[in-house]
Design a protein around this motif. Structure first.
Motif, PDB file in Angstrom:
ATOM      1  N   ALA A  57       0.831  -1.209   0.000  1.00 26.34           N
ATOM      2  CA  ALA A  57       0.000   0.000   0.000  1.00 26.34           C
ATOM      3  C   ALA A  57       0.863   1.255   0.000  1.00 26.34           C
ATOM      4  O   ALA A  57       0.554   2.232  -0.700  1.00 26.34           O
ATOM      5  CB  ALA A  57      -0.920  -0.002   1.223  1.00 26.34           C
ATOM      6  N   ILE A  61       0.498   4.035  -2.865  1.00 27.32           N
ATOM      7  CA  ILE A  61       0.165   5.429  -2.545  1.00 27.32           C
ATOM      8  C   ILE A  61       1.228   6.372  -3.105  1.00 27.32           C
ATOM      9  O   ILE A  61       0.910   7.406  -3.707  1.00 27.32           O
ATOM     10  CB  ILE A  61       0.015   5.615  -1.023  1.00 27.32           C
ATOM     11  CG1 ILE A  61      -1.211   4.872  -0.511  1.00 27.32           C
ATOM     12  CG2 ILE A  61      -0.082   7.106  -0.665  1.00 27.32           C
ATOM     13  CD1 ILE A  61      -1.292   4.768   1.003  1.00 27.32           C
ATOM     14  N   TYR A 325      -3.935  -3.796   4.061  1.00 23.98           N
ATOM     15  CA  TYR A 325      -4.006  -2.857   2.932  1.00 23.98           C
ATOM     16  C   TYR A 325      -5.150  -1.869   3.147  1.00 23.98           C
ATOM     17  O   TYR A 325      -5.011  -0.661   2.915  1.00 23.98           O
ATOM     18  CB  TYR A 325      -4.206  -3.632   1.628  1.00 23.98           C
ATOM     19  CG  TYR A 325      -3.963  -2.817   0.378  1.00 23.98           C
ATOM     20  CD1 TYR A 325      -2.702  -2.776  -0.219  1.00 23.98           C
ATOM     21  CD2 TYR A 325      -4.987  -2.095  -0.216  1.00 23.98           C
ATOM     22  CE1 TYR A 325      -2.476  -2.035  -1.374  1.00 23.98           C
ATOM     23  CE2 TYR A 325      -4.778  -1.354  -1.369  1.00 23.98           C
ATOM     24  CZ  TYR A 325      -3.514  -1.324  -1.937  1.00 23.98           C
ATOM     25  OH  TYR A 325      -3.302  -0.577  -3.075  1.00 23.98           O
ATOM     26  N   ALA A 326      -6.294  -2.377   3.625  1.00 22.71           N
ATOM     27  CA  ALA A 326      -7.455  -1.510   3.880  1.00 22.71           C
ATOM     28  C   ALA A 326      -7.141  -0.465   4.951  1.00 22.71           C
ATOM     29  O   ALA A 326      -7.603   0.682   4.863  1.00 22.71           O
ATOM     30  CB  ALA A 326      -8.665  -2.350   4.297  1.00 22.71           C
ATOM     31  N   GLN A 329      -5.521   2.291   3.275  1.00 20.09           N
ATOM     32  CA  GLN A 329      -6.479   3.045   2.466  1.00 20.09           C
ATOM     33  C   GLN A 329      -7.297   3.995   3.332  1.00 20.09           C
ATOM     34  O   GLN A 329      -7.569   5.136   2.938  1.00 20.09           O
ATOM     35  CB  GLN A 329      -7.412   2.078   1.728  1.00 20.09           C
ATOM     36  CG  GLN A 329      -6.737   1.295   0.616  1.00 20.09           C
ATOM     37  CD  GLN A 329      -7.714   0.372  -0.090  1.00 20.09           C
ATOM     38  OE1 GLN A 329      -8.338  -0.488   0.544  1.00 20.09           O
ATOM     39  NE2 GLN A 329      -7.867   0.539  -1.393  1.00 20.09           N
ATOM     40  N   GLU A 332      -5.038   6.922   4.270  1.00 23.71           N
ATOM     41  CA  GLU A 332      -4.865   7.807   3.116  1.00 23.71           C
ATOM     42  C   GLU A 332      -6.098   8.693   2.919  1.00 23.71           C
ATOM     43  O   GLU A 332      -5.990   9.924   2.761  1.00 23.71           O
ATOM     44  CB  GLU A 332      -4.612   6.970   1.859  1.00 23.71           C
ATOM     45  CG  GLU A 332      -4.498   7.803   0.585  1.00 23.71           C
ATOM     46  CD  GLU A 332      -4.432   6.956  -0.679  1.00 23.71           C
ATOM     47  OE1 GLU A 332      -4.059   7.501  -1.730  1.00 23.71           O
ATOM     48  OE2 GLU A 332      -4.781   5.760  -0.625  1.00 23.71           O
ATOM     49  N   GLN A 333      -7.279   8.078   2.942  1.00 20.39           N
ATOM     50  CA  GLN A 333      -8.514   8.834   2.716  1.00 20.39           C
ATOM     51  C   GLN A 333      -8.806   9.793   3.866  1.00 20.39           C
ATOM     52  O   GLN A 333      -9.321  10.890   3.650  1.00 20.39           O
ATOM     53  CB  GLN A 333      -9.676   7.861   2.508  1.00 20.39           C
ATOM     54  CG  GLN A 333      -9.578   7.078   1.211  1.00 20.39           C
ATOM     55  CD  GLN A 333     -10.568   5.920   1.132  1.00 20.39           C
ATOM     56  OE1 GLN A 333     -11.719   6.034   1.531  1.00 20.39           O
ATOM     57  NE2 GLN A 333     -10.102   4.781   0.626  1.00 20.39           N
ATOM     58  N   THR A 357     -12.580   0.574   0.416  1.00 20.33           N
ATOM     59  CA  THR A 357     -11.383  -0.244   0.620  1.00 20.33           C
ATOM     60  C   THR A 357     -11.497  -1.565  -0.141  1.00 20.33           C
ATOM     61  O   THR A 357     -12.560  -1.920  -0.652  1.00 20.33           O
ATOM     62  CB  THR A 357     -11.160  -0.568   2.111  1.00 20.33           C
ATOM     63  OG1 THR A 357     -12.037  -1.631   2.504  1.00 20.33           O
ATOM     64  CG2 THR A 357     -11.394   0.649   2.997  1.00 20.33           C
TER      65      THR A 357
END
Length: 418
Positions: A57, A61, A325-326, A329, A332-333, A357
């Motif tokens: 991830a 990113i 990985y989620a 995410q 990041e969001q 995700t």
């Protein structure tokens, strides 16, 4: 091939722009994400797989230009699967490394001891597979990346197992529950007691064992002496393996066996146990053949699998990697949505918004758990030998619950030879 001068100039400018963007990202101050992770000890098979997922991830990113123009950088330490190491690691991450974002490593037992440190600093905390950790703290800046959730997260872990049990005819009447004397098993066992009460089942054995236990035969013999219809173990990987082997040795065969055995989702343990898995009904969180699994999730797992062997981690990566990985995410969001790393703004954004995700849409409730739980009950069937490829076959891990995702029928009562 001849290239017109104007076309060439456009290509040159585009290349220069890409180079400038890459150079700018490289020169920008990294956005640091700090955590401890089980890279050695009993939780390492899952912890190392989660780390690889988070590193993938991180690369993805940064390939997209980072977050708000800053490259993401993971800052992590080995917690050795030992809760006593966690407070020191998180004190270092926050006071010395001064990480921008703080997240947990893998597992309830590692999340819980980090909470007081994070809370003292009023930091927003994203956790990875912690079972109902915030039920003790009620910390408003806590957000959990785990399919256990809803209004009763402790019960959500056991709900599918008991729903499957209640479908059988005649319905099982008695329950034996065991677990280590530690954070995760205590939370899980509380959920088991509530589910047993809901379904009108009598608990005939309910005891914990020391986390340092090495010989599980006396424990299994004591359970077997109560002759329970259902056996529910709330165990971490080394315990799960020990309990299953001891059960096989003494011939312990209740009508329904398994429950909350962590580790049976890990490929290395699946191949280690092989046919001893047959008939066990246990929880799981994500499988590529589950009805809720997305193409994005399956694509991530394929990408993970291209690197898993070389990295020496879980070869299939069905269990923890999608959630690692989620987690990235969600971070990041949240940073993008909050416009930075201010903890008040991060928590406010995370509380109010839905995150897209690889494991599906995530919306948090007031306790920072998923609004809707998504825990499966599965049964191992037809496992032969110790090969890894058989575990890619949906027939070896049959989804029993939720019923809308069911992929086959239960073999009942429990028979390890089937």
């Amino acid at each position: 091939m001849r290239i017109e001068r104007r076309t060439f100039n456009k290509l040159a400018l585009a290349g220069a722009a890409t180079g400038f963007a890459g150079s700018a990202l490289a020169q920008a101050k990294p956005l640091t994400i700090g955590f401890g992770m089980a890279l050695t000890g009993g939780l390492a098979p899952n912890g190392k797989a989660a780390l690889l997922a988070m590193q993938i991830a991180e690369e993805d990113i940064n390939a997209r230009g980072g977050v708000l123009g800053r490259p993401v950088k993971l800052v992590y330490y080995d917690d050795q699967s030992n809760p006593s190491t966690v407070p020191g690691l998180y004190t270092k991450l926050l006071d010395v490394d001064k990480v921008d974002i703080v997240v947990s490593g893998y597992a309830t037992n590692m999340v819980a001891p980090a909470m007081p440190i994070v809370m003292q600093k009023d930091r927003t905390f994203f956790s990875l597979l912690g079972l109902a950790v915030n039920s003790e703290f009620h910390y408003p800046r806590y957000f959990s990346i785990t399919p256990t959730g809803g209004p009763k997260p402790k019960e959500s872990f056991a709900e599918g197992f008991f729903a499957v049990a209640a479908e059988q005819n005649p319905k099982p009447q008695t329950v034996a529950v065991v677990g280590a004397d530690a954070e995760f098993p205590r939370n899980a066992m509380e959920g088991v007691r509530a589910q047993a009460k809901q379904y009108g089942m009598k608990i005939v054995y309910d005891k914990t064992y020391p986390p340092t236990t090495a010989d599980y035969t006396p424990i299994v013999r004591a359970v077997a002496a109560t002759n329970p219809d259902i056996f529910f173990a709330c165990s971490y990987p080394p315990d799960s393996v020990g309990i299953i082997r001891a059960s096989s040795e003494i011939g312990f065969k209740p009508k329904l066996y398994g429950g909350g055995m962590v580790g049976l989702q890990a490929t290395a343990i699946k191949t280690q146990l092989g046919p001893l898995l047959n008939g066990i009904v246990v929880y799981d969180f994500w499988l590529p053949w589950a009805g809720f699994a997305s193409d994005e999730g399956r694509d991530f797992v394929k990408k993970y699998q291209t690197r898993s062997a070389a990295a020496g981690v879980d070869l299939l990566g069905y269990y923890l990697p999608p959630f690692g990985y989620a987690l990235m995410q969600v971070v990041e969001q949240a940073v993008k949505g909050a416009g930075g790393t201010d903890d008040t703004k991060l928590a406010d954004f995370a509380r109010k918004n839905t995150f897209k995700t690889v494991v599906g849409d995530i919306k948090f409730n007031a306790e920072g758990e998923w609004e809707t739980a998504q825990v499966m009950a599965v049964q191992f069937q037809g496992v032969s030998g110790n090969g890894v490829d058989q575990f890619k076959d949906p027939k070896t891990e049959v989804i029993l619950w939720p019923t809308k995702y069911r992929t086959g029928n239960i073999i009942y009562p429990y028979d390890p030879k089937k």
